[in-house]
Design a protein around this motif. Structure first.
Motif, PDB file in Angstrom:
ATOM      1  N   UNK A 284       6.991  -8.278   1.560  1.00 16.72           N
ATOM      2  CA  UNK A 284       6.328  -7.778   2.762  1.00 16.72           C
ATOM      3  C   UNK A 284       5.584  -6.504   2.411  1.00 16.72           C
ATOM      4  N   UNK A 285       4.692  -6.093   3.284  1.00 13.69           N
ATOM      5  CA  UNK A 285       3.889  -4.903   3.029  1.00 13.69           C
ATOM      6  C   UNK A 285       4.767  -3.661   3.047  1.00 13.69           C
ATOM      7  N   UNK A 286       4.440  -2.692   2.191  1.00 12.67           N
ATOM      8  CA  UNK A 286       5.143  -1.420   2.159  1.00 12.67           C
ATOM      9  C   UNK A 286       4.503  -0.411   3.094  1.00 12.67           C
ATOM     10  N   UNK A 287       5.093   0.772   3.210  1.00 13.27           N
ATOM     11  CA  UNK A 287       4.561   1.787   4.129  1.00 13.27           C
ATOM     12  C   UNK A 287       3.290   2.458   3.646  1.00 13.27           C
ATOM     13  N   UNK A 288       2.994   2.379   2.341  1.00 11.27           N
ATOM     14  CA  UNK A 288       1.808   3.014   1.765  1.00 11.27           C
ATOM     15  C   UNK A 288       0.955   1.964   1.064  1.00 11.27           C
TER      16      UNK A 288
END
Length: 276
Positions: free
Chosen positions: A178-182
């Protein structure tokens, strides 16, 4: 190690252990052999190549890393054998070690190592698999110096596998992502022992894997088991069977906090790696 490989029409074959891998020639502790055999797949046929559509579906940082790590036609290997050497902190002292390891991401690992305490050899292993986890270490091959098992050890070892699975890039394609925060991060997830283990990976603009962090189960301060910041810094690159892997690792607890330096306990260099 930034050059690009020309895609091959044939999948790269596994490479033999290098002669310099001294840890390879040392036999496994007897108690570790059956765990190693349960995870290993000697003589298995070469699996099909990694599916390009599976790479395309990943979050961009994960795709950037794995596209760099896996040349076209790389088999979807699920197991790797490693030899390494480095330093591990025991108490307040760093001690040199050599080790062999078998890693099967999503399934288990065995890490068998040798070090010295007061000039005397200490050998043993850590392992995790479907039957749980344990640590078993002996002085002079006979005197027990540390043994541990049980639910907390198993949960902590599951987190370790989630981290060290990054050394088997072909297997990481099938992790949950899944996509990370940055922009340069992504989250890799594995279901291990019925629990989801999430690891945040950081990738540089060229696709090199640089850092991993997670909330790992453990008791690093002796205050009770729970989730604590854990991470690893990754640098250098080595190429084995065409696959690019980080060659130098530093890992520890309290990662990303003001106590990261005190929490670091593991430094290693990968000397040999064979996929299967």
């Amino acid at each position: 190690m930034t050059r690009r490989r020309t895609p091959s029409q044939h999948p790269p074959a596994p490479v033999p252990w290098p002669v310099a891998g001294a840890a390879r020639s040392r036999p496994l502790p007897p108690a570790a052999r059956r765990h190693w055999a349960a995870l290993d797949r000697p003589g298995s046929p070469v699996p099909p190549a990694v599916d390009p559509s599976a790479l395309a579906a990943l979050p961009e940082p994960a795709r950037r890393w794995l596209t760099r790590a896996l040349p076209s036609g790389t088999p979807a290997w699920s197991v790797a054998e490693l030899s390494m050497r480095g330093e591990i902190r025991l108490g307040d002292r760093w001690r040199a070690f050599t080790a062999r390891q078998l890693i099967a991401p999503g399934n288990g690992f065995v890490w068998a190592a040798r070090t010295r305490v007061l000039g005397l050899p200490v050998t043993g292993f850590d392992r995790y698999g479907p039957g749980g986890a344990e640590m078993r270490w002996r002085l002079l091959g006979a005197v027990p110096v540390m043994s541990a098992a049980g639910p907390d050890i198993t949960r902590s070892a599951a987190g370790r596998l989630a981290v060290e699975g990054l050394l088997v890039p072909p297997a990481c394609v099938r992790a949950g992502w899944s996509a990370g925060p940055d922009p340069d991060t992504a989250v890799m997830s594995w279901i291990l022992g019925g629990t989801q283990e999430d690891a945040l990976v950081r990738v540089d603009p060229e696709g090199r894997l640089r850092e991993l962090s997670m909330q790992r189960w453990g008791d690093p301060d002796g205050t009770g088991f729970g989730r604590h910041p854990f991470g690893a810094a990754l640098s250098g690159e080595a190429v084995f069977a065409g696959v690019r892997v980080p060659a130098v690792l530093r890992a520890g607890w309290a990662w990303g906090t003001g106590r990261q330096a005190q929490g670091e306990f593991f430094r290693a260099r990968i000397e040999g790696l064979r996929f299967g």
